[in-house]
Design a protein around this motif. Structure first.
Motif, PDB file in Angstrom:
ATOM      1  N   ASP A  67       0.818  -1.218   0.000  1.00  0.00           N
ATOM      2  CA  ASP A  67       0.000   0.000   0.000  1.00  0.00           C
ATOM      3  C   ASP A  67       0.846   1.259   0.000  1.00  0.00           C
ATOM      4  OD1 ASP A  67      -2.437  -1.563   0.443  1.00  0.00           O
ATOM      5  OD2 ASP A  67      -1.690  -1.816   2.504  1.00  0.00           O
ATOM      6  N   ALA A  68       2.007   1.185   0.640  1.00  0.00           N
ATOM      7  CA  ALA A  68       2.863   2.358   0.816  1.00  0.00           C
ATOM      8  C   ALA A  68       4.316   1.924   0.697  1.00  0.00           C
ATOM      9  CB  ALA A  68       2.618   3.004   2.178  1.00  0.00           C
ATOM     10  N   VAL A  69       5.156   2.850   0.269  1.00  0.00           N
ATOM     11  CA  VAL A  69       6.576   2.551   0.092  1.00  0.00           C
ATOM     12  C   VAL A  69       7.404   3.569   0.871  1.00  0.00           C
ATOM     13  CG1 VAL A  69       8.483   2.352  -1.557  1.00  0.00           C
ATOM     14  CG2 VAL A  69       6.201   1.512  -2.172  1.00  0.00           C
ATOM     15  N   TYR A  70       8.327   3.041   1.657  1.00  0.00           N
ATOM     16  CA  TYR A  70       9.314   3.870   2.349  1.00  0.00           C
ATOM     17  C   TYR A  70      10.586   3.870   1.514  1.00  0.00           C
ATOM     18  CZ  TYR A  70      13.125   4.784   5.696  1.00  0.00           C
ATOM     19  OH  TYR A  70      14.251   5.257   6.306  1.00  0.00           O
ATOM     20  N   VAL A  71      11.120   5.069   1.230  1.00  0.00           N
ATOM     21  CA  VAL A  71      12.283   5.220   0.356  1.00  0.00           C
ATOM     22  C   VAL A  71      13.448   5.817   1.141  1.00  0.00           C
ATOM     23  CG1 VAL A  71      13.206   6.304  -1.728  1.00  0.00           C
ATOM     24  CG2 VAL A  71      10.842   5.491  -1.691  1.00  0.00           C
ATOM     25  N   PRO A  72      14.439   4.988   1.541  1.00  0.00           N
ATOM     26  CA  PRO A  72      15.629   5.484   2.230  1.00  0.00           C
ATOM     27  C   PRO A  72      16.849   5.560   1.324  1.00  0.00           C
ATOM     28  CG  PRO A  72      15.400   3.157   2.668  1.00  0.00           C
ATOM     29  CD  PRO A  72      14.320   3.515   1.657  1.00  0.00           C
ATOM     30  N   LEU A  73      16.623   5.755   0.031  1.00  0.00           N
ATOM     31  CA  LEU A  73      17.728   5.861  -0.928  1.00  0.00           C
ATOM     32  C   LEU A  73      18.499   7.156  -0.713  1.00  0.00           C
ATOM     33  CD1 LEU A  73      15.782   4.742  -4.133  1.00  0.00           C
ATOM     34  CD2 LEU A  73      17.445   3.381  -2.846  1.00  0.00           C
ATOM     35  N   PRO A  74      19.697   7.299  -1.308  1.00  0.00           N
ATOM     36  CA  PRO A  74      20.396   8.589  -1.265  1.00  0.00           C
ATOM     37  C   PRO A  74      19.503   9.716  -1.787  1.00  0.00           C
ATOM     38  CG  PRO A  74      21.841   6.878  -2.108  1.00  0.00           C
ATOM     39  CD  PRO A  74      20.488   6.255  -1.987  1.00  0.00           C
ATOM     40  N   THR A  75      19.688  10.913  -1.245  1.00  0.00           N
ATOM     41  CA  THR A  75      18.779  12.026  -1.512  1.00  0.00           C
ATOM     42  C   THR A  75      18.604  12.316  -3.002  1.00  0.00           C
ATOM     43  OG1 THR A  75      19.431  12.985   0.601  1.00  0.00           O
ATOM     44  CG2 THR A  75      18.299  14.431  -0.939  1.00  0.00           C
ATOM     45  N   ALA A  76      19.661  12.187  -3.787  1.00  0.00           N
ATOM     46  CA  ALA A  76      19.567  12.487  -5.214  1.00  0.00           C
ATOM     47  C   ALA A  76      18.640  11.531  -5.952  1.00  0.00           C
ATOM     48  CB  ALA A  76      20.953  12.461  -5.856  1.00  0.00           C
ATOM     49  N   LEU A  77      18.313  10.398  -5.342  1.00  0.00           N
ATOM     50  CA  LEU A  77      17.425   9.425  -5.980  1.00  0.00           C
ATOM     51  C   LEU A  77      15.981   9.526  -5.501  1.00  0.00           C
ATOM     52  CD1 LEU A  77      19.748   6.275  -5.875  1.00  0.00           C
ATOM     53  CD2 LEU A  77      19.479   7.947  -7.714  1.00  0.00           C
ATOM     54  N   HIS A  78      15.708  10.429  -4.579  1.00  0.00           N
ATOM     55  CA  HIS A  78      14.361  10.537  -4.026  1.00  0.00           C
ATOM     56  C   HIS A  78      13.334  10.925  -5.076  1.00  0.00           C
ATOM     57  CE1 HIS A  78      15.585  11.103   0.478  1.00  0.00           C
ATOM     58  NE2 HIS A  78      15.983   9.950  -0.029  1.00  0.00           N
ATOM     59  N   VAL A  79      13.645  11.904  -5.913  1.00  0.00           N
ATOM     60  CA  VAL A  79      12.651  12.363  -6.882  1.00  0.00           C
ATOM     61  C   VAL A  79      12.365  11.307  -7.948  1.00  0.00           C
ATOM     62  CG1 VAL A  79      12.113  14.089  -8.648  1.00  0.00           C
ATOM     63  CG2 VAL A  79      13.072  14.807  -6.446  1.00  0.00           C
ATOM     64  N   PRO A  80      13.363  10.770  -8.646  1.00  0.00           N
ATOM     65  CA  PRO A  80      13.015   9.789  -9.683  1.00  0.00           C
ATOM     66  C   PRO A  80      12.282   8.571  -9.154  1.00  0.00           C
ATOM     67  CG  PRO A  80      15.405   9.887  -9.329  1.00  0.00           C
ATOM     68  CD  PRO A  80      14.814  11.049  -8.635  1.00  0.00           C
ATOM     69  N   TRP A  81      12.728   8.036  -8.019  1.00  0.00           N
ATOM     70  CA  TRP A  81      12.051   6.854  -7.497  1.00  0.00           C
ATOM     71  C   TRP A  81      10.774   7.218  -6.753  1.00  0.00           C
ATOM     72  CZ3 TRP A  81      12.367   2.231  -9.250  1.00  0.00           C
ATOM     73  CH2 TRP A  81      13.534   1.840  -9.928  1.00  0.00           C
ATOM     74  N   GLY A  82      10.744   8.376  -6.120  1.00  0.00           N
ATOM     75  CA  GLY A  82       9.500   8.821  -5.488  1.00  0.00           C
ATOM     76  C   GLY A  82       8.385   8.996  -6.507  1.00  0.00           C
ATOM     77  N   LEU A  83       8.703   9.555  -7.656  1.00  0.00           N
ATOM     78  CA  LEU A  83       7.702   9.721  -8.715  1.00  0.00           C
ATOM     79  C   LEU A  83       7.219   8.363  -9.215  1.00  0.00           C
ATOM     80  CD1 LEU A  83       9.282  12.676 -10.724  1.00  0.00           C
ATOM     81  CD2 LEU A  83       7.278  12.760  -9.229  1.00  0.00           C
ATOM     82  N   ARG A  84       8.115   7.386  -9.289  1.00  0.00           N
ATOM     83  CA  ARG A  84       7.704   6.057  -9.738  1.00  0.00           C
ATOM     84  C   ARG A  84       6.825   5.368  -8.699  1.00  0.00           C
ATOM     85  NH1 ARG A  84      12.453   2.883 -12.909  1.00  0.00           N
ATOM     86  NH2 ARG A  84      10.679   1.457 -13.115  1.00  0.00           N
ATOM     87  N   VAL A  85       7.113   5.591  -7.431  1.00  0.00           N
ATOM     88  CA  VAL A  85       6.253   5.055  -6.368  1.00  0.00           C
ATOM     89  C   VAL A  85       4.840   5.612  -6.507  1.00  0.00           C
ATOM     90  CG1 VAL A  85       5.820   5.087  -3.878  1.00  0.00           C
ATOM     91  CG2 VAL A  85       8.124   4.606  -4.735  1.00  0.00           C
ATOM     92  N   LEU A  86       4.745   6.921  -6.665  1.00  0.00           N
ATOM     93  CA  LEU A  86       3.437   7.566  -6.776  1.00  0.00           C
ATOM     94  C   LEU A  86       2.711   7.134  -8.051  1.00  0.00           C
ATOM     95  CD1 LEU A  86       4.568  11.088  -5.543  1.00  0.00           C
ATOM     96  CD2 LEU A  86       3.082   9.494  -4.298  1.00  0.00           C
ATOM     97  N   ALA A  87       3.451   7.011  -9.152  1.00  0.00           N
ATOM     98  CA  ALA A  87       2.843   6.564 -10.412  1.00  0.00           C
ATOM     99  C   ALA A  87       2.302   5.140 -10.290  1.00  0.00           C
ATOM    100  CB  ALA A  87       3.868   6.645 -11.536  1.00  0.00           C
ATOM    101  N   ALA A  88       2.901   4.348  -9.401  1.00  0.00           N
ATOM    102  CA  ALA A  88       2.426   2.981  -9.172  1.00  0.00           C
ATOM    103  C   ALA A  88       1.223   2.933  -8.238  1.00  0.00           C
ATOM    104  CB  ALA A  88       3.560   2.130  -8.601  1.00  0.00           C
ATOM    105  N   GLY A  89       0.785   4.102  -7.764  1.00  0.00           N
ATOM    106  CA  GLY A  89      -0.396   4.163  -6.905  1.00  0.00           C
ATOM    107  C   GLY A  89      -0.133   3.862  -5.444  1.00  0.00           C
ATOM    108  N   LYS A  90       1.117   4.028  -5.006  1.00  0.00           N
ATOM    109  CA  LYS A  90       1.479   3.746  -3.617  1.00  0.00           C
ATOM    110  C   LYS A  90       1.685   5.063  -2.853  1.00  0.00           C
ATOM    111  CE  LYS A  90       2.232  -0.492  -5.237  1.00  0.00           C
ATOM    112  NZ  LYS A  90       1.187  -1.550  -5.183  1.00  0.00           N
ATOM    113  N   HIS A  91       1.261   5.082  -1.601  1.00  0.00           N
ATOM    114  CA  HIS A  91       1.584   6.199  -0.720  1.00  0.00           C
ATOM    115  C   HIS A  91       3.098   6.211  -0.489  1.00  0.00           C
ATOM    116  CE1 HIS A  91      -2.674   6.791   0.070  1.00  0.00           C
ATOM    117  NE2 HIS A  91      -2.776   5.506   0.343  1.00  0.00           N
ATOM    118  N   LEU A  92       3.648   7.410  -0.210  1.00  0.00           N
ATOM    119  CA  LEU A  92       5.108   7.569  -0.196  1.00  0.00           C
ATOM    120  C   LEU A  92       5.598   8.188   1.104  1.00  0.00           C
ATOM    121  CD1 LEU A  92       7.898   7.595  -1.588  1.00  0.00           C
ATOM    122  CD2 LEU A  92       7.233   9.736  -2.705  1.00  0.00           C
TER     123      LEU A  92
END
Length: 326
Positions: A67-92
């Motif tokens: 249902d939701a994804v926690y993203v502890p990646l390096p800060t520079a990767l937050h936007v690209p992977w955060g956008l993919r999380v949201l596009a997949a319909g998951k809370h972030l």
């Protein structure tokens, strides 16, 4: 057992292993479905430790039991992977800071709003009750009219090879440590802070800042100075100086769950120390996120809009510190 938010974790970082995943597994409102890593072996180790599935990044985002994804990646990767999380319909739930640029954070907010999903930043210290005590004392006028805030978060040099020394991944002490006292100043003084001066010490070999200080001022004229760095003995504290007294809080940003904070109040002819209750700020952050998801709150909710605006403002202030820096 009641309703739960089923989490996936995108990235097998140290903070995830030591702090956030244990909070997810301990929280009554959450469960852990899967962990993902670019390294299948690392994902398997985490999965065995926490009793969940191992996955690749894309595989985790495709799961219908997340249902939701926690993203502890390096800060520079937050936007690209955060956008993919949201596009997949998951809370972030993003590890702090939200992005390396304010525009990146705005992009995440726009995406969460468009998808009608929850977006939060895992600034766990905001969920520790000690700061509510400080805010209450300020509101009650315990130290008179507030004149200044001073906050610091510093620690000794990191091991060679640490990702916080890598500029391409969003490294540097400002983004890693400086955001803490900046966010605390926002919490206690408001988001209308502006940067009036700063200094950064850069490691020429690594190309990242390793220490710095900044001066800010609030819309009401309260001064704020923040100190941060990777070159110091450990320190995590802030103080507030008013017209009749001063409040000091040590271990302000990363107290252990069992730590009982000691808040000191100094007045002209009186000093007092208040021992406050222990609190688990990582569990508090995860529980608050789950409670919001289960209540149906998303980035469109007025309170979440305000939280997202503060998240954007933090990175705007970081950018201003860099622009003003000597």
């Amino acid at each position: 057992m009641g309703a739960q938010v089923r989490f996936g974790v995108l990235g097998c970082s140290s903070v995830a292993r030591r702090r956030t995943i244990p909070a997810i597994t301990a929280c009554p409102g959450t469960s852990l479905t899967a962990v993902a890593s670019r390294d299948p072996g690392k994902a398997e180790v985490f999965a065995a430790e926490f009793g969940c599935a191992a996955a690749g990044y894309d595989e985790l985002l495709a799961r219908d039991d997340v249902d939701a994804v926690y993203v502890p990646l390096p800060t520079a990767l937050h936007v690209p992977w955060g956008l993919r999380v949201l596009a997949a319909g998951k809370h972030l739930l993003l590890e702090k800071p939200s992005a390396t640029s304010a525009e990146g954070t705005r992009e995440l907010v726009r995406a969460a709003t468009a998808q009608d999903l929850l977006l939060r930043e895992n600034f766990t210290f905001l969920h520790h009750s000690q700061h509510r005590t400080v805010a209450r004392l300020l509101a009650e006028g315990r130290i008179g009219e507030l004149r200044s805030f001073s906050g610091s978060f510093c620690f000794p040099p990191l091991p060679d090879g640490d990702i916080r020394y890598v500029p391409e991944l969003g490294g540097g002490s400002l983004l890693d440590a400086g955001v803490y006292p900046i966010r605390a100043a926002q919490l206690l003084l408001g988001d209308d802070l502006r940067v009036v001066g700063s200094v950064l010490r850069t490691d020429p070999a690594r190309g990242v800042d390793v220490a710095g200080q900044a001066m800010l001022v609030s819309g009401e004229g309260v001064f704020a100075d923040v100190h941060f760095g990777f070159q110091h003995a450990y320190g995590s504290r802030y103080s507030l100086w008013g017209s009749t007294g001063r409040i000091t809080l040590d271990r302000a940003f990363t107290p252990q769950a069992g730590w009982q904070p000691v808040l000191r109040i100094d007045e002209q002819d009186h000093s007092e120390e208040l021992t406050l209750p222990a609190d688990h700020q990582f569990l508090g952050s995860v529980a608050a996120f789950a409670e919001a998801v289960l209540a149906g709150r998303t980035a469109r909710h007025p309170d979440e809009q305000a939280a997202c605006a503060s998240m954007v403002r933090t990175v705007e202030l970081v950018e201003d510190v860099v622009r003003a820096a000597v």
